[in-house]
Design a protein around this motif. Structure first.
Motif, short mmCIF file in Angstrom:
data_model
loop_
_atom_site.label_atom_id
_atom_site.label_comp_id
_atom_site.label_asym_id
_atom_site.label_seq_id
_atom_site.Cartn_x
_atom_site.Cartn_y
_atom_site.Cartn_z
N GLU A 56 -0.69 1.29 12.23
CA GLU A 56 -0.71 2.43 11.08
C GLU A 56 0.23 3.73 11.33
O GLU A 56 1.00 4.44 10.12
CB GLU A 56 -2.52 2.94 11.51
N PRO A 87 -4.46 -0.30 3.30
CA PRO A 87 -5.69 0.18 3.93
C PRO A 87 -4.64 1.21 3.63
O PRO A 87 -5.64 2.27 3.58
CB PRO A 87 -6.22 -0.07 4.54
N SER A 108 -3.80 3.45 1.11
CA SER A 108 -5.03 3.92 -0.23
C SER A 108 -5.64 5.08 0.97
O SER A 108 -5.65 6.22 -0.13
CB SER A 108 -5.76 2.46 -0.33
N GLU A 109 -5.89 5.42 1.65
CA GLU A 109 -7.17 6.30 2.04
C GLU A 109 -6.15 7.11 2.83
O GLU A 109 -6.65 8.41 2.55
CB GLU A 109 -6.86 5.98 4.12
N SER A 110 -4.53 7.48 2.42
CA SER A 110 -3.73 8.55 2.84
C SER A 110 -3.27 9.23 1.40
O SER A 110 -2.59 9.80 1.00
CB SER A 110 -2.52 8.07 3.28
#
Length: 210
Positions: A6, A182, A185-187
């Protein structure tokens, strides 16, 4: 605590080494249409990112392959990365050309590689794996033993996974497409619709059309 994959994904997005454009896809040299473009050479222009990648590569080499003799970079994108890693762990460095020189010594491998030496190969990006594994072949043909390959990022194509398995080369990457999406998307870097497009492309990138 953020995972390594990440952290690297965030760094690559922040410095625009990775660009995601599902609505306005890129055209790769192969002719493929793609919603993602990755140019990890950009990391060299950002000292904090460059040093982070260097130190993580160095840590992985020492942890996984403590008996390494030589660090190799794959031309051209990983020459600088490989040299940085070899300097960090105080080991000899070589690099492997995409093709042998047409003049002079007609070298394919630049630097000194002795038969029997154990080599870790550094790459910047894994797509189909073809050019990366050509470097492995060159090292083996010169008598070197390839312990494994480390790369900054991989698209994670099945064809690459199969190619590395067939060549009996262990591949370790700092981050990957599977781990990037992912996080993106989350950020809020991409929308839910973008994620669907990115996942669809990943299934069959060679025939994908936007």
């Amino acid at each position: 605590m953020e995972k390594l994959a990440e952290i690297v994904a965030k760094q690559l997005l922040q410095i625009k080494a990775i660009k995601l454009q599902p609505a306005n896809p890129f055209t790769w040299a192969s002719g493929w249409k793609s919603p993602i473009y990755c140019d990890n050479r950009k990391t060299l222009s950002y000292p904090e990112v460059r040093d982070f990648i260097k130190l993580e590569f160095a840590r992985l080499v020492l942890e996984k392959y403590p008996d390494v003799d030589v660090v190799a970079g794959v031309a051209t994108g990983a020459i600088a990365q490989g040299a940085l890693v070899s300097d960090a762990i105080n080991k000899p460095f070589i690099y492997i050309r995409a093709a042998a020189k047409s003049h002079g010594m007609t070298n394919l491998i630049e630097g000194d590689l002795k038969p029997g030496q154990k080599v870790v190969v550094i790459e910047d990006l894994i797509s189909t794996g073809g050019s990366s594994l050509k470097a492995v072949d060159a090292i083996r043909e010169a008598g070197g033993e390839v312990l494994g390959m480390l790369a900054i990022f991989t698209y994670g194509f099945g064809v690459a996974t199969e190619a590395f398995e067939k060549a009996n080369v262990e591949l370790t990457t700092l981050s990957s497409y599977e781990q990037l999406i992912p996080f993106a998307s989350e950020s809020g870097y991409v929308t839910a619709d973008d994620v669907a497009t990115l996942q669809e492309w990943r299934k069959d990138p060679g025939s994908w059309k936007k």
